[in-house]
Design a protein around this motif. Structure first.
Motif, PDB file in Angstrom:
ATOM      1  N   THR A  38     -46.262 -68.672  81.180  1.00 31.83           N
ATOM      2  CA  THR A  38     -45.517 -67.499  80.715  1.00 31.83           C
ATOM      3  C   THR A  38     -44.039 -67.566  81.087  1.00 31.83           C
ATOM      4  O   THR A  38     -43.268 -66.682  80.693  1.00 31.83           O
ATOM      5  N   VAL A  39     -43.654 -68.582  81.845  1.00 35.69           N
ATOM      6  CA  VAL A  39     -42.258 -68.761  82.242  1.00 35.69           C
ATOM      7  C   VAL A  39     -41.617 -69.794  81.325  1.00 35.69           C
ATOM      8  O   VAL A  39     -42.168 -70.872  81.107  1.00 35.69           O
ATOM      9  N   SER A  40     -40.442 -69.461  80.772  1.00 31.52           N
ATOM     10  CA  SER A  40     -39.747 -70.373  79.864  1.00 31.52           C
ATOM     11  C   SER A  40     -39.116 -71.518  80.651  1.00 31.52           C
ATOM     12  O   SER A  40     -38.940 -71.446  81.865  1.00 31.52           O
ATOM     13  N   HIS A  43     -35.460 -69.660  82.155  1.00 37.10           N
ATOM     14  CA  HIS A  43     -35.917 -68.287  81.967  1.00 37.10           C
ATOM     15  C   HIS A  43     -34.855 -67.248  82.336  1.00 37.10           C
ATOM     16  O   HIS A  43     -34.593 -66.320  81.575  1.00 37.10           O
ATOM     17  N   SER A  60     -35.504 -65.675  77.460  1.00 35.07           N
ATOM     18  CA  SER A  60     -36.869 -66.133  77.694  1.00 35.07           C
ATOM     19  C   SER A  60     -37.811 -65.580  76.627  1.00 35.07           C
ATOM     20  O   SER A  60     -37.539 -64.554  75.991  1.00 35.07           O
ATOM     21  N   THR A  61     -38.938 -66.252  76.475  1.00 34.92           N
ATOM     22  CA  THR A  61     -39.922 -65.830  75.477  1.00 34.92           C
ATOM     23  C   THR A  61     -40.707 -64.606  75.931  1.00 34.92           C
ATOM     24  O   THR A  61     -40.914 -63.661  75.168  1.00 34.92           O
ATOM     25  N   ASN A  62     -41.133 -64.592  77.197  1.00 31.05           N
ATOM     26  CA  ASN A  62     -42.013 -63.535  77.689  1.00 31.05           C
ATOM     27  C   ASN A  62     -41.306 -62.481  78.530  1.00 31.05           C
ATOM     28  O   ASN A  62     -41.951 -61.596  79.078  1.00 31.05           O
ATOM     29  N   THR A  64     -38.132 -60.800  81.290  1.00 34.89           N
ATOM     30  CA  THR A  64     -37.904 -60.609  82.716  1.00 34.89           C
ATOM     31  C   THR A  64     -38.008 -59.116  83.009  1.00 34.89           C
ATOM     32  O   THR A  64     -37.467 -58.295  82.251  1.00 34.89           O
ATOM     33  N   ARG A  70     -38.721 -54.076  81.334  1.00 33.34           N
ATOM     34  CA  ARG A  70     -38.085 -55.297  80.833  1.00 33.34           C
ATOM     35  C   ARG A  70     -36.572 -55.136  80.848  1.00 33.34           C
ATOM     36  O   ARG A  70     -36.039 -54.090  80.438  1.00 33.34           O
ATOM     37  N   GLY A  85     -41.929 -63.522  83.205  1.00 30.36           N
ATOM     38  CA  GLY A  85     -43.202 -63.618  82.514  1.00 30.36           C
ATOM     39  C   GLY A  85     -44.233 -62.797  83.271  1.00 30.36           C
ATOM     40  O   GLY A  85     -44.047 -61.600  83.500  1.00 30.36           O
ATOM     41  N   LYS A  86     -45.294 -63.451  83.730  1.00 33.11           N
ATOM     42  CA  LYS A  86     -46.337 -62.758  84.487  1.00 33.11           C
ATOM     43  C   LYS A  86     -46.347 -63.145  85.964  1.00 33.11           C
ATOM     44  O   LYS A  86     -47.335 -62.895  86.668  1.00 33.11           O
TER      45      LYS A  86
END
Length: 540
Positions: A38-40, A43, A60-62, A64, A70, A85-86
């Motif tokens: 889940t980390v780009s 990121h 990042s995709t998921n 921060t 967010r 991410g997670k």
């Protein structure tokens, strides 16, 4: 003030200091490398800002998150929770008194060194442990000297097991300090490591409230331990700086690598009157420091191997195996980010391949291209080139990035000649097998380009962009079957130019005037089959 991001689970933590942004991402080159899907790859960025840390998401995709919300750019204060991410982290701060550890001025210090023991790179437990003598601050049970000796040996073995489970640098150093407090009745413990020739405080902790001002490690004691490779027991520590007063007794040992390299020091002291270290403490501390050094060196080796594995897996498809290993082994010297570079670019394209493929089965086309590209890529690698990409039946290669050599122009030219000569031999074999012959046109040029990772977060490729690349591609399209065309900028820098024919300057789309072009007469040229004796001169 020192601010840390401490992971809620087993992911690594990072200490944020001023002066530069810290990167967070999935790749090993990031300051905070988090191996989670889940980390780009890249990121976020972290930067010290007053009493907190500024957190910036860099696309990042998921996402921060700060305390569950967010964010794009926000200030995280101590106690806040930051998620990439997670993966969750907590922002923590060390107390100001503890954050001011430094080496005391050597000229302002005097001390009586009671005893010293040589320290070897590898811990030899049996030889460094001796019968207990006098009072000791070591927390070891035992009704008799023999019983205490057995307990000490078992304790050291347990310490080895504990330290071997820690491979992340900050966690390992923190555990070394924690174990010191656990097994010895000490007031303060510090670990300092060598970085760029200087001792830098990494982890330090005090059992008692620190006095006003800085907590200093006596420089003379540290220097004695490092220069003479000895663990030092000292008393009567006097200094003009009042922050050094009140030290009843101190121990200091160098952290030595397997080859005798100084990795740093571990220092501990006792402040209260009547709490002096004994020779038994010194002997145990010497063994403990040796084990800590082994754990630190092993951690560094694991991190280096992890980084090299990442680099090799990412770049073996682009570079010759020896070049990929060279990139992996030069941490901090070769950076695959964007930069302007002087390079030589080669394009090779099969002539008439569309018509040829209409007469062949898909399996036949795939087999023919596989055999062809295998030979061409081997030639690129043989002459130290970088495979940039395949484009259908075309190939792009370059010299000068990420590593530049004095003779890049000559290497690229020899590779082009080698390609045509190798294809001539392949055609003879293919015709004997009933397979069709191939003919290629090759274009080369030299010039300044942008070299770096181009693409999106999901897919990055190392490539070059610029006018020199465009000219090489257009020369390739102008080259007839079996021709090698080179532009004037490349011809001008060849130290060993092959036979060439000067052609009428070629008008190219996008250029205001025709480009001087040469055709290499490669048919009877004898080229070296191996490049030797040419060392890299610049690195990206």
């Amino acid at each position: 003030m020192i601010i840390k991001l401490v992971a809620a689970t087993g992911s690594p933590s990072v200490v944020i200091t001023g002066g530069r942004p810290f990167t967070v991402g999935r790749v090993a080159s990031c300051d905070l490398a988090v191996q989670d899907p889940t980390v780009s790859r890249r990121h976020a960025e972290l930067e010290l800002a007053g009493a907190g840390v500024r957190v910036r998401d860099v696309g990042s995709t998921n996402g921060t998150y700060l305390d569950g919300v967010r964010i794009i750019d926000a200030l995280a204060t101590p106690g806040s929770r930051v998620a990439f991410g997670k993966v969750d982290f907590e922002v923590q701060v060390q107390e100001p008194a503890e954050s001011e550890l430094e080496l005391a001025d050597e000229g302002a210090l005097d001390a009586t060194i009671l005893r010293q023991l040589p320290v070897s790179g590898r811990a030899d437990i049996a030889s460094q442990l001796a019968e207990p003598r006098g009072s000791s601050l070591l927390k070891v049970a035992g009704d008799s000297p023999e019983d205490r000796q057995a307990h000490k040996l078992n304790l050291l073995l347990d310490i080895v097991k504990e330290l071997s489970q820690q491979t992340e640098a900050d966690r390992l150093l923190d555990r070394i300090v924690g174990l010191t407090f656990q097994v010895m009745s000490v007031d303060r413990v510090a670990v300092m490591t060598f970085e760029k020739g200087e001792l830098v405080p990494r982890v330090w902790r005090s059992r008692v409230e620190a006095p006003a001002g800085s907590w200093v490690v006596p420089r003379a004691i540290a220097r004695k331990a490092i220069e003479d490779r000895v663990a030092v027991l000292s008393e009567n520590i006097l200094a003009e700086d009042t922050t050094a007063s009140g030290i009843e007794s101190a121990l200091c040992a160098p952290l030595l690598g397997n080859q005798g390299t100084v990795l740093g020091i571990i220092y501990l002291d006792s402040l209260g009157p009547g709490h002096s270290f004994s020779e038994e403490d010194l002997e145990f501390f010497t063994a403990f420091a040796g084990m800590a050094a082994v754990a630190i060196e092993n951690g560094q080796l694991i991190e280096r191997m992890r980084r090299e594995a990442v680099v090799l897996s990412n770049f073996q498809r682009y570079f010759a195996p020896d070049l990929a290993r060279q990139i992996a082994g030069q941490e901090g010297e070769i950076q695959l980010g964007g930069a302007k570079r002087q390079v030589v670019v080669l394009f090779s394209d099969i002539r008439g391949f569309t018509q040829l493929s209409e007469r062949m089965s898909p399996d036949g086309i795939a087999g023919l291209l596989t055999d062809y590209f295998t030979e061409m890529v081997e030639i690129v690698f043989r002459y130290g080139g970088t495979l940039d990409k395949f484009m259908g039946d075309a190939l792009m290669a370059l010299w000068g990035a990420p590593i530049a050599r004095i003779d890049d122009a000559d290497r690229a030219t020899r590779a082009a000649i080698g390609m045509q000569q190798a294809l001539r031999q392949l055609n003879v074999r293919w015709q004997q097998q009933g397979r069709p012959a191939l003919a290629v046109g090759i274009g080369l040029n030299a010039g300044e380009v942008f070299a770096g990772n181009i693409g999106s977060e999901r897919r990055l490729e190392y490539t070059v962009i610029g006018d020199a690349v465009n000219i090489a591609a257009r020369l390739c399209s102008q080259a007839g079957p079996g021709e090698i065309l080179i532009a004037e900028p490349l011809h001008a820098i060849l130290s060993q130019p092959p036979p060439v024919s000067s052609l009428t300057p070629v008008p190219l789309r996008g250029k205001s005037r025709p480009v001087p072009v040469y055709r290499i007469e490669w048919q009877d040229v004898v080229i070296e089959t191996e490049i030797t004796g040419n060392r890299p001169v610049t690195t990206l």
